[in-house]
Design a protein around this motif. Structure first.
Motif, PDB file in Angstrom:
ATOM      1  N   LEU A  77      -9.782 -27.526 -14.295  1.00 55.37           N
ATOM      2  CA  LEU A  77     -11.180 -27.125 -14.128  1.00 55.37           C
ATOM      3  C   LEU A  77     -11.884 -26.833 -15.450  1.00 55.37           C
ATOM      4  O   LEU A  77     -13.111 -26.921 -15.522  1.00 55.37           O
ATOM      5  CB  LEU A  77     -11.256 -25.881 -13.231  1.00 55.37           C
ATOM      6  CG  LEU A  77     -10.793 -26.077 -11.773  1.00 55.37           C
ATOM      7  CD1 LEU A  77     -10.872 -24.760 -11.018  1.00 55.37           C
ATOM      8  CD2 LEU A  77     -11.615 -27.143 -11.069  1.00 55.37           C
ATOM      9  N   HIS A  78     -11.111 -26.491 -16.489  1.00 49.92           N
ATOM     10  CA  HIS A  78     -11.733 -26.056 -17.733  1.00 49.92           C
ATOM     11  C   HIS A  78     -11.485 -26.977 -18.916  1.00 49.92           C
ATOM     12  O   HIS A  78     -12.147 -26.831 -19.947  1.00 49.92           O
ATOM     13  CB  HIS A  78     -11.254 -24.641 -18.098  1.00 49.92           C
ATOM     14  CG  HIS A  78     -11.649 -23.598 -17.110  1.00 49.92           C
ATOM     15  ND1 HIS A  78     -10.894 -23.283 -16.000  1.00 49.92           N
ATOM     16  CD2 HIS A  78     -12.743 -22.774 -17.057  1.00 49.92           C
ATOM     17  CE1 HIS A  78     -11.470 -22.319 -15.313  1.00 49.92           C
ATOM     18  NE2 HIS A  78     -12.605 -21.990 -15.934  1.00 49.92           N
ATOM     19  N   GLY A 135     -10.767 -21.977  -9.114  1.00 50.61           N
ATOM     20  CA  GLY A 135     -11.541 -22.846  -8.238  1.00 50.61           C
ATOM     21  C   GLY A 135     -11.571 -22.422  -6.794  1.00 50.61           C
ATOM     22  O   GLY A 135     -12.329 -22.988  -6.000  1.00 50.61           O
ATOM     23  N   ASP A 138     -15.164 -20.579  -5.678  1.00 52.06           N
ATOM     24  CA  ASP A 138     -16.344 -21.446  -5.556  1.00 52.06           C
ATOM     25  C   ASP A 138     -16.005 -22.815  -4.969  1.00 52.06           C
ATOM     26  O   ASP A 138     -16.796 -23.756  -5.074  1.00 52.06           O
ATOM     27  CB  ASP A 138     -17.019 -21.612  -6.916  1.00 52.06           C
ATOM     28  CG  ASP A 138     -16.018 -21.995  -8.001  1.00 52.06           C
ATOM     29  OD1 ASP A 138     -14.834 -22.215  -7.676  1.00 52.06           O
ATOM     30  OD2 ASP A 138     -16.431 -22.075  -9.177  1.00 52.06           O
ATOM     31  N   GLN A 139     -14.788 -22.902  -4.350  1.00 50.72           N
ATOM     32  CA  GLN A 139     -14.379 -24.120  -3.635  1.00 50.72           C
ATOM     33  C   GLN A 139     -14.425 -25.377  -4.521  1.00 50.72           C
ATOM     34  O   GLN A 139     -14.902 -26.434  -4.116  1.00 50.72           O
ATOM     35  CB  GLN A 139     -15.262 -24.329  -2.393  1.00 50.72           C
ATOM     36  CG  GLN A 139     -15.115 -23.231  -1.351  1.00 50.72           C
ATOM     37  CD  GLN A 139     -13.714 -23.175  -0.766  1.00 50.72           C
ATOM     38  OE1 GLN A 139     -13.264 -24.122  -0.132  1.00 50.72           O
ATOM     39  NE2 GLN A 139     -13.022 -22.057  -0.971  1.00 50.72           N
ATOM     40  N   ARG A 140     -13.910 -25.257  -5.724  1.00 48.21           N
ATOM     41  CA  ARG A 140     -13.819 -26.404  -6.631  1.00 48.21           C
ATOM     42  C   ARG A 140     -12.367 -26.883  -6.642  1.00 48.21           C
ATOM     43  O   ARG A 140     -11.491 -26.232  -7.204  1.00 48.21           O
ATOM     44  CB  ARG A 140     -14.257 -26.006  -8.047  1.00 48.21           C
ATOM     45  CG  ARG A 140     -15.734 -25.636  -8.154  1.00 48.21           C
ATOM     46  CD  ARG A 140     -16.022 -25.102  -9.557  1.00 48.21           C
ATOM     47  NE  ARG A 140     -15.688 -26.086 -10.593  1.00 48.21           N
ATOM     48  CZ  ARG A 140     -15.564 -25.787 -11.874  1.00 48.21           C
ATOM     49  NH1 ARG A 140     -15.749 -24.537 -12.286  1.00 48.21           N
ATOM     50  NH2 ARG A 140     -15.276 -26.735 -12.761  1.00 48.21           N
ATOM     51  N   PRO A 141     -12.093 -28.008  -6.022  1.00 50.23           N
ATOM     52  CA  PRO A 141     -10.708 -28.479  -5.921  1.00 50.23           C
ATOM     53  C   PRO A 141     -10.213 -29.086  -7.230  1.00 50.23           C
ATOM     54  O   PRO A 141     -10.998 -29.503  -8.095  1.00 50.23           O
ATOM     55  CB  PRO A 141     -10.782 -29.545  -4.830  1.00 50.23           C
ATOM     56  CG  PRO A 141     -12.162 -30.086  -4.947  1.00 50.23           C
ATOM     57  CD  PRO A 141     -13.033 -28.916  -5.338  1.00 50.23           C
ATOM     58  N   VAL A 143      -8.950 -31.945  -9.387  1.00 47.20           N
ATOM     59  CA  VAL A 143      -9.254 -33.377  -9.348  1.00 47.20           C
ATOM     60  C   VAL A 143      -8.010 -34.183  -9.690  1.00 47.20           C
ATOM     61  O   VAL A 143      -7.406 -33.988 -10.750  1.00 47.20           O
ATOM     62  CB  VAL A 143     -10.394 -33.714 -10.337  1.00 47.20           C
ATOM     63  CG1 VAL A 143     -10.701 -35.205 -10.302  1.00 47.20           C
ATOM     64  CG2 VAL A 143     -11.631 -32.891 -10.004  1.00 47.20           C
ATOM     65  N   ILE A 226      -7.215 -26.934  -3.388  1.00 43.95           N
ATOM     66  CA  ILE A 226      -7.564 -25.515  -3.471  1.00 43.95           C
ATOM     67  C   ILE A 226      -6.379 -24.717  -2.937  1.00 43.95           C
ATOM     68  O   ILE A 226      -5.920 -24.953  -1.811  1.00 43.95           O
ATOM     69  CB  ILE A 226      -8.832 -25.203  -2.662  1.00 43.95           C
ATOM     70  CG1 ILE A 226     -10.023 -25.971  -3.250  1.00 43.95           C
ATOM     71  CG2 ILE A 226      -9.106 -23.698  -2.652  1.00 43.95           C
ATOM     72  CD1 ILE A 226     -11.298 -25.803  -2.459  1.00 43.95           C
TER      73      ILE A 226
END
Length: 576
Positions: A77-78, A135, A138-141, A143, A226
């Motif tokens: 995510l980062h 994640g 904020d529901q960011r799966p 990738v 998630i």
């Protein structure tokens, strides 16, 4: 490629073909379950390392997996990194944690270690996982990479990672690393005597186990997208551990069976509307059954049943001189230099003085006998010289250099190797694996063959567990010499041998300095053998030296006769 490698690679390749067919033909739901089975197999493989190989009960594999998953999710995510690199970094993040939790294993054993690692898993779940995974809020799966974006593609990625990890681990298990784990599981003293650090060997097992579990967690983050902390609770670790033990995750096929069972059995229970706790109960029963039946679980049992290598124990006499009358001691020229010198060594246990000011000189290129009645302090002196017992006073020098403060494995590396009064050879290893583990530097195949020939041992591929007690002792003596030590300490090597075999062994020991370039300190109750192969003898009684010199002089010494026979009437039997 070696034949042993072919035997491992072939079934793995066939398995990949089979799972490829599943991935291409099965519905997405079953492909998803198959991916979960592969990931669980990888985590079970981590249990196979730390428990199945190294013999340490660690009930926190899902904590390591959670750390790998959390790290992979955060990087995904980062950071803009390739997904495979994120997975690798996630697995590596679990390694220092694995080493840290492995530190109690240096002191704790059995149930105490199990409780400590279970508590660690619970602490990680509360401190780290309860705060949420990257994640999740904020529901960011996570990738997935493009090549594994689909359910089928990710299935192939997971199986490929499992196959590569399994093959690399199998290769390590057949080498010194795996042999070291097996030996430390069976005897820490034997590990140190072979020149290997018990601390390093144990921590390496925890590090590899944490890496594999972390890799499984990294794959899990990409599969689910998630994550929540529920997947990594201590209960989940217990399920994985029991399944791994039951199916024998020390082997790759056992780990695969454990992974399949951990996924498919709960699914069957779900479709039958039965409680999920039944699966954990069945795993526990199977694990208890596996422990009662010996190491290896179901996979180990299948290997034993279908193995084509049915090696039988052979009792082979040492092919040297005729064992009629005792062979006279070899007339070697005594050297002025000392290989091993012991000065004023004392050992006290409470009010008991096991050793009291012992002096001992083993000259270079000689065989020195150490005799005395039971309880005289012979084995204690061997333990002090080899570093397993700390002396209360005195000094020990090897080739003129002090070794008094060194640990046992460092003394072994310096050139002091020993055998044990009670056999400590790991039964799961082959003769070659055991001698290769004892080797220093590159394995000398010619020397191994020469040693096994000299002691009349069975072929190198023979599993030590199939040997009789006497032959195991010969293998252990051969292992003390394969590193070309400066001094070999042989603690009752003839124990368990028949009289004829003992005499022949004495002939071989007499030739060791000239043939293999080492001095020998021999502890033995067989007086005929000692007189036949030793240049000098030191006699102990009640922890003190009562005589030292040539075999003839020592064995005729009145103090030695009294120590052995408690009277002069039968002392003539000791005169050679």
């Amino acid at each position: 490629m070696k034949r042993a490698d072919v035997r491992v690679v072939t079934p793995v390749l066939l398995g990949l073909v089979a799972v490829s067919a599943i991935g291409l033909a099965a519905p997405d739901y079953w492909v998803f379950l198959s991916t979960s089975a592969a990931i669980n197999a990888l985590i079970a493989l981590s249990v196979g390392v730390v428990y199945g190989r190294a013999g340490m009960v660690a009930l926190c594999p899902m904590a390591f997996a959670g750390i790998g998953a959390w790290t992979t999710g955060w990087l995904n995510l980062h950071m803009e990194l390739p997904f495979l690199l994120e997975m690798l970094l996630g697995a590596l993040a679990a390694v220092p944690v694995g080493v840290a939790i492995g530190l109690p294993a240096l002191r704790l054993r059995g149930i105490n270690l199990a409780v400590a690692t279970l508590a660690f898993g619970g602490a990680v779940a509360v401190v780290v996982f309860d705060r949420g995974f990257p994640g999740a809020n904020d529901q960011r799966p996570v990738v997935r990479p493009d090549v594994a974006h689909s359910t089928t593609g990710y299935f192939f990625l997971s199986v490929s990672v499992l196959a590569v990890a399994g093959l690399l681990l199998a290769r390590a298990n057949r080498g010194r690393v795996g042999a070291g784990w097996m030996v430390v599981r069976d005897s820490e003293r034997a590990t140190a005597a072979l020149g290997h650090s018990v601390v390093t060997t144990k921590l390496l097992a925890f590090a590899v186990s944490a890496f594999l579990a972390g890799l499984g967690g990294a794959l899990l983050s990409g599969q689910l997208g998630i994550l929540s902390g529920v997947s990594f609770l201590p209960y989940a670790s217990m399920v994985v551990f029991t399944a791994a033990v039951a199916f024998g995750a020390v082997h790759l096929e056992g780990a695969v069976l454990a992974g399949v069972a951990a996924v498919i059995l709960p699914e069957i229970l779900r479709q039958l509307a039965l409680p999920q706790d039944i699966a954990a109960g069945l795993f526990a029963v199977a694990a208890i059954q596996a422990l009662a039946g010996g190491e290896g679980g179901i996979a180990g049992g299948l290997r034993a049943k279908f193995s084509r290598n049915t090696t039988t124990a052979l009792v082979t006499a040492v092919p040297t001189r005729d064992a009629g009358a005792p062979t006279p001691a070899p007339q070697r020229a005594r050297q002025a230099t000392s290989e091993l010198r012991v000065r004023g060594v004392g050992v006290t246990y409470g009010t008991v003085r096991a050793l009291d000011g012992v002096d001992l000189l083993v000259r270079a290129g000689t065989v020195h006998g150490l005799i005395g009645p039971n309880g005289a302090g012979k084995s204690t002196l061997i333990d002090v010289i080899s570093g397993f017992v700390v002396s209360t006073n005195g000094e020990i020098h090897l080739e003129g250099k002090p070794v008094t403060g060194l640990s046992a494995h460092k003394r072994a590396r310096r050139g002091i190797r020993r055998s044990f009064q009670q056999g400590r050879v790991s039964p799961s290893l082959t003769i070659f694996q055991y001698l290769a583990l004892s080797s220093r530097g590159t394995v000398d195949h010619r020397l191994i063959g020469e040693l096994l020939d000299a002691f009349g041992c069975p072929p190198q591929s023979t599993t030590i567990g199939t040997l009789d007690v006497g032959t195991r002792r010969l293998v252990e003596v051969a292992a003390t010499l394969v590193s070309r030590p400066r001094v070999a300490l042989l603690d009752e090597p003839a124990a368990g041998l028949a009289a004829e075999e003992s005499a022949r062994l004495g002939s071989v020991i007499a030739e060791l300095p000239e043939r293999f370039g080492c001095s020998v300190l021999l502890v033995e109750h067989d007086i005929e053998m000692v007189s036949a192969c030793c240049d000098e003898i030191t006699a102990l009684d009640f922890g003190r030296v009562i005589a030292s010199g040539s075999p003839q002089a020592v064995l005729r010494d009145p103090a030695v006769m009294r120590a052995y026979l408690s009277g002069a009437a039968d002392a003539a039997e000791m005169v050679i």
